[in-house]
Design a protein around this motif. Structure first.
Motif, PDB file in Angstrom:
ATOM      1  N   GLN A  13       0.823  -1.212   0.000  1.00 46.70           N
ATOM      2  CA  GLN A  13       0.000   0.000   0.000  1.00 46.70           C
ATOM      3  C   GLN A  13       0.857   1.262   0.000  1.00 46.70           C
ATOM      4  O   GLN A  13       0.357   2.360  -0.224  1.00 46.70           O
ATOM      5  CB  GLN A  13      -0.924  -0.011   1.216  1.00 46.70           C
ATOM      6  N   THR A  14       2.123   1.085   0.287  1.00 50.88           N
ATOM      7  CA  THR A  14       3.104   2.159   0.192  1.00 50.88           C
ATOM      8  C   THR A  14       4.268   1.633  -0.640  1.00 50.88           C
ATOM      9  O   THR A  14       4.346   0.435  -0.906  1.00 50.88           O
ATOM     10  CB  THR A  14       3.595   2.581   1.589  1.00 50.88           C
ATOM     11  N   GLY A  15       5.177   2.498  -1.045  1.00 53.80           N
ATOM     12  CA  GLY A  15       6.240   2.072  -1.951  1.00 53.80           C
ATOM     13  C   GLY A  15       7.627   2.370  -1.423  1.00 53.80           C
ATOM     14  O   GLY A  15       8.404   3.067  -2.083  1.00 53.80           O
ATOM     15  N   LYS A  16       7.968   1.845  -0.267  1.00 50.81           N
ATOM     16  CA  LYS A  16       9.268   2.105   0.329  1.00 50.81           C
ATOM     17  C   LYS A  16      10.314   1.117  -0.177  1.00 50.81           C
ATOM     18  O   LYS A  16       9.993   0.000  -0.567  1.00 50.81           O
ATOM     19  CB  LYS A  16       9.181   2.040   1.862  1.00 50.81           C
ATOM     20  N   LEU A  17      11.563   1.546  -0.136  1.00 49.46           N
ATOM     21  CA  LEU A  17      12.675   0.716  -0.593  1.00 49.46           C
ATOM     22  C   LEU A  17      12.705  -0.620   0.149  1.00 49.46           C
ATOM     23  O   LEU A  17      12.689  -0.646   1.374  1.00 49.46           O
ATOM     24  CB  LEU A  17      14.002   1.464  -0.379  1.00 49.46           C
ATOM     25  N   HIS A  18      12.710  -1.703  -0.619  1.00 52.44           N
ATOM     26  CA  HIS A  18      12.802  -3.074  -0.088  1.00 52.44           C
ATOM     27  C   HIS A  18      11.640  -3.431   0.838  1.00 52.44           C
ATOM     28  O   HIS A  18      11.740  -4.363   1.644  1.00 52.44           O
ATOM     29  CB  HIS A  18      14.124  -3.286   0.660  1.00 52.44           C
ATOM     30  N   GLN A  19      10.530  -2.722   0.720  1.00 51.38           N
ATOM     31  CA  GLN A  19       9.419  -2.891   1.660  1.00 51.38           C
ATOM     32  C   GLN A  19       8.941  -4.327   1.794  1.00 51.38           C
ATOM     33  O   GLN A  19       8.824  -4.858   2.908  1.00 51.38           O
ATOM     34  CB  GLN A  19       8.247  -1.995   1.239  1.00 51.38           C
ATOM     35  N   ILE A  20       8.637  -4.969   0.670  1.00 48.18           N
ATOM     36  CA  ILE A  20       8.098  -6.326   0.716  1.00 48.18           C
ATOM     37  C   ILE A  20       9.106  -7.277   1.350  1.00 48.18           C
ATOM     38  O   ILE A  20       8.761  -8.105   2.207  1.00 48.18           O
ATOM     39  CB  ILE A  20       7.712  -6.799  -0.695  1.00 48.18           C
ATOM     40  N   ARG A  21      10.354  -7.151   0.961  1.00 52.46           N
ATOM     41  CA  ARG A  21      11.387  -8.054   1.451  1.00 52.46           C
ATOM     42  C   ARG A  21      11.594  -7.907   2.956  1.00 52.46           C
ATOM     43  O   ARG A  21      11.731  -8.894   3.678  1.00 52.46           O
ATOM     44  CB  ARG A  21      12.679  -7.809   0.678  1.00 52.46           C
ATOM     45  N   VAL A  22      11.609  -6.675   3.445  1.00 50.02           N
ATOM     46  CA  VAL A  22      11.794  -6.439   4.878  1.00 50.02           C
ATOM     47  C   VAL A  22      10.582  -6.914   5.674  1.00 50.02           C
ATOM     48  O   VAL A  22      10.709  -7.573   6.712  1.00 50.02           O
ATOM     49  CB  VAL A  22      12.071  -4.949   5.170  1.00 50.02           C
ATOM     50  N   HIS A  23       9.383  -6.606   5.201  1.00 53.57           N
ATOM     51  CA  HIS A  23       8.179  -6.991   5.931  1.00 53.57           C
ATOM     52  C   HIS A  23       8.022  -8.508   6.006  1.00 53.57           C
ATOM     53  O   HIS A  23       7.624  -9.046   7.051  1.00 53.57           O
ATOM     54  CB  HIS A  23       6.949  -6.352   5.282  1.00 53.57           C
ATOM     55  N   LEU A  24       8.333  -9.204   4.930  1.00 49.42           N
ATOM     56  CA  LEU A  24       8.227 -10.672   4.968  1.00 49.42           C
ATOM     57  C   LEU A  24       9.288 -11.277   5.880  1.00 49.42           C
ATOM     58  O   LEU A  24       9.035 -12.270   6.570  1.00 49.42           O
ATOM     59  CB  LEU A  24       8.323 -11.246   3.556  1.00 49.42           C
ATOM     60  N   SER A  25      10.451 -10.682   5.898  1.00 53.41           N
ATOM     61  CA  SER A  25      11.491 -11.141   6.820  1.00 53.41           C
ATOM     62  C   SER A  25      11.067 -10.891   8.270  1.00 53.41           C
ATOM     63  O   SER A  25      11.333 -11.705   9.157  1.00 53.41           O
ATOM     64  CB  SER A  25      12.807 -10.432   6.516  1.00 53.41           C
ATOM     65  N   LEU A  26      10.380  -9.780   8.503  1.00 51.97           N
ATOM     66  CA  LEU A  26       9.913  -9.430   9.843  1.00 51.97           C
ATOM     67  C   LEU A  26       9.001 -10.503  10.423  1.00 51.97           C
ATOM     68  O   LEU A  26       9.080 -10.816  11.620  1.00 51.97           O
ATOM     69  CB  LEU A  26       9.181  -8.083   9.797  1.00 51.97           C
ATOM     70  N   ILE A  27       8.129 -11.089   9.601  1.00 47.97           N
ATOM     71  CA  ILE A  27       7.190 -12.102  10.098  1.00 47.97           C
ATOM     72  C   ILE A  27       7.755 -13.516   9.966  1.00 47.97           C
ATOM     73  O   ILE A  27       7.021 -14.494  10.015  1.00 47.97           O
ATOM     74  CB  ILE A  27       5.829 -11.996   9.375  1.00 47.97           C
ATOM     75  N   LYS A  28       9.077 -13.607   9.790  1.00 50.55           N
ATOM     76  CA  LYS A  28       9.787 -14.894   9.725  1.00 50.55           C
ATOM     77  C   LYS A  28       9.419 -15.709   8.491  1.00 50.55           C
ATOM     78  O   LYS A  28       9.462 -16.943   8.516  1.00 50.55           O
ATOM     79  CB  LYS A  28       9.529 -15.729  10.995  1.00 50.55           C
ATOM     80  N   HIS A  29       9.065 -15.022   7.412  1.00 47.71           N
ATOM     81  CA  HIS A  29       8.824 -15.668   6.120  1.00 47.71           C
ATOM     82  C   HIS A  29       9.639 -14.941   5.045  1.00 47.71           C
ATOM     83  O   HIS A  29       9.077 -14.383   4.094  1.00 47.71           O
ATOM     84  CB  HIS A  29       7.338 -15.651   5.762  1.00 47.71           C
ATOM     85  N   PRO A  30      10.967 -14.946   5.176  1.00 48.42           N
ATOM     86  CA  PRO A  30      11.790 -14.237   4.189  1.00 48.42           C
ATOM     87  C   PRO A  30      11.671 -14.859   2.809  1.00 48.42           C
ATOM     88  O   PRO A  30      11.359 -16.052   2.661  1.00 48.42           O
ATOM     89  CB  PRO A  30      13.213 -14.386   4.740  1.00 48.42           C
ATOM     90  N   ILE A  31      11.913 -14.056   1.800  1.00 47.45           N
ATOM     91  CA  ILE A  31      11.801 -14.516   0.420  1.00 47.45           C
ATOM     92  C   ILE A  31      12.947 -15.469   0.093  1.00 47.45           C
ATOM     93  O   ILE A  31      14.109 -15.214   0.427  1.00 47.45           O
ATOM     94  CB  ILE A  31      11.797 -13.324  -0.544  1.00 47.45           C
TER      95      ILE A  31
END
Length: 257
Positions: free
Chosen positions: A157-175
């Motif tokens: 919903q926002t477009g921050k640098l590496h957003q998807i990658r960081v958020h998925l890593s945060l919930i212990k589901h890294p890409i």
């Protein structure tokens, strides 16, 4: 030691006199830079027609494949720029992650910012959760799981640098394949110096992070335009070879527009 080349050349999906939507392959820069090896999409477009003042409306990380919107003149660039500011350009991604995420829907709200270089972080561009960082919101819709992995539909919903990658890593589901936010961030630096190694292959499984920009919507002359690009061949093949993996029906996935 191996430095990896794009598996295919960029492909123009849609084009008119004002803009184009292009499929960027993995291992292909969006924009030229002196610090990173490899050709860029913008250079490729200039080679197709150097009379056009091509302008990227947004970018993808070097290893991310998929859809990019490109303006062909200053007027369309300004028009799309205003849409970006108002968050009217919507994007959707396929991601293959570690771990089996068994849920219909997940929303992550966690502010992002640069971690800064320190004894714990050698990488200048690395992002992380920062209490004083920029707002970042990511919606996640699981589309399959099994064999220790998940296929996710991700809507930032926002477009921050590496957003998807960081958020998925945060919930212990890294890409899968992520050298920077996966099991060992030092792989990011090692890869830039040494290329793809057997050690990385054993740990990361894929030579690039498994993120594919599959959906794009925007407005043109008052009409909403939508583009969908299926999961790339290399990521589809990874899922086929993952024992026990099964795709699931998630009705929310069909609300991508």
């Amino acid at each position: 030691m191996l430095f990896l080349d794009p598996p295919y050349q960029p492909r123009i999906i849609i084009e008119n006199e004002d803009f184009a939507v292009v499929d960027k392959p993995p291992f292909f820069l969006s924009h030229p830079t002196k610090k990173k090896r490899g050709f860029s999409l913008l250079e490729w477009l200039y080679n197709q027609n150097n009379q056009i003042p091509w302008k990227l409306i947004h970018r993808l990380d070097r290893e991310t494949s998929g859809l990019l919107l490109v303006a062909k003149n200053n007027a369309s660039a300004a028009y799309f720029g205003r849409q970006m500011e108002k968050r009217l350009i919507r994007k959707g991604y396929f991601a293959i992650t570690w771990g089996e995420l068994k849920a219909d829907y997940l929303k992550i709200e966690a502010p992002l910012g640069y971690l800064g270089v320190s004894s714990e972080n050698e990488i200048v561009i690395r992002q992380g959760i920062q209490s004083n960082g920029s707002q970042a919101i990511t919606e996640i819709y699981p589309l399959g799981y099994g064999g220790g992995h998940s296929l996710l539909w991700v809507k930032p919903q926002t477009g921050k640098l590496h957003q998807i990658r960081v958020h998925l890593s945060l919930i212990k589901h890294p890409i899968v394949g992520d050298k920077l936010y996966g099991p060992n961030p030092s792989y990011f630096l090692d890869f830039s110096k040494q290329g793809w190694t057997k050690e990385m292959e054993k740990s990361l499984l894929l030579p690039r992070h498994a993120l594919h920009a599959a959906f794009l919507s925007f407005f043109w002359k008052g009409n909403k335009q939508t583009v969908f690009l299926p999961l790339s061949d290399d990521l589809e093949q990874f899922l086929k070879l993952t024992k026990g993996f099964q795709k699931i029906h998630n009705p929310r996935f069909f609300e991508i527009s």
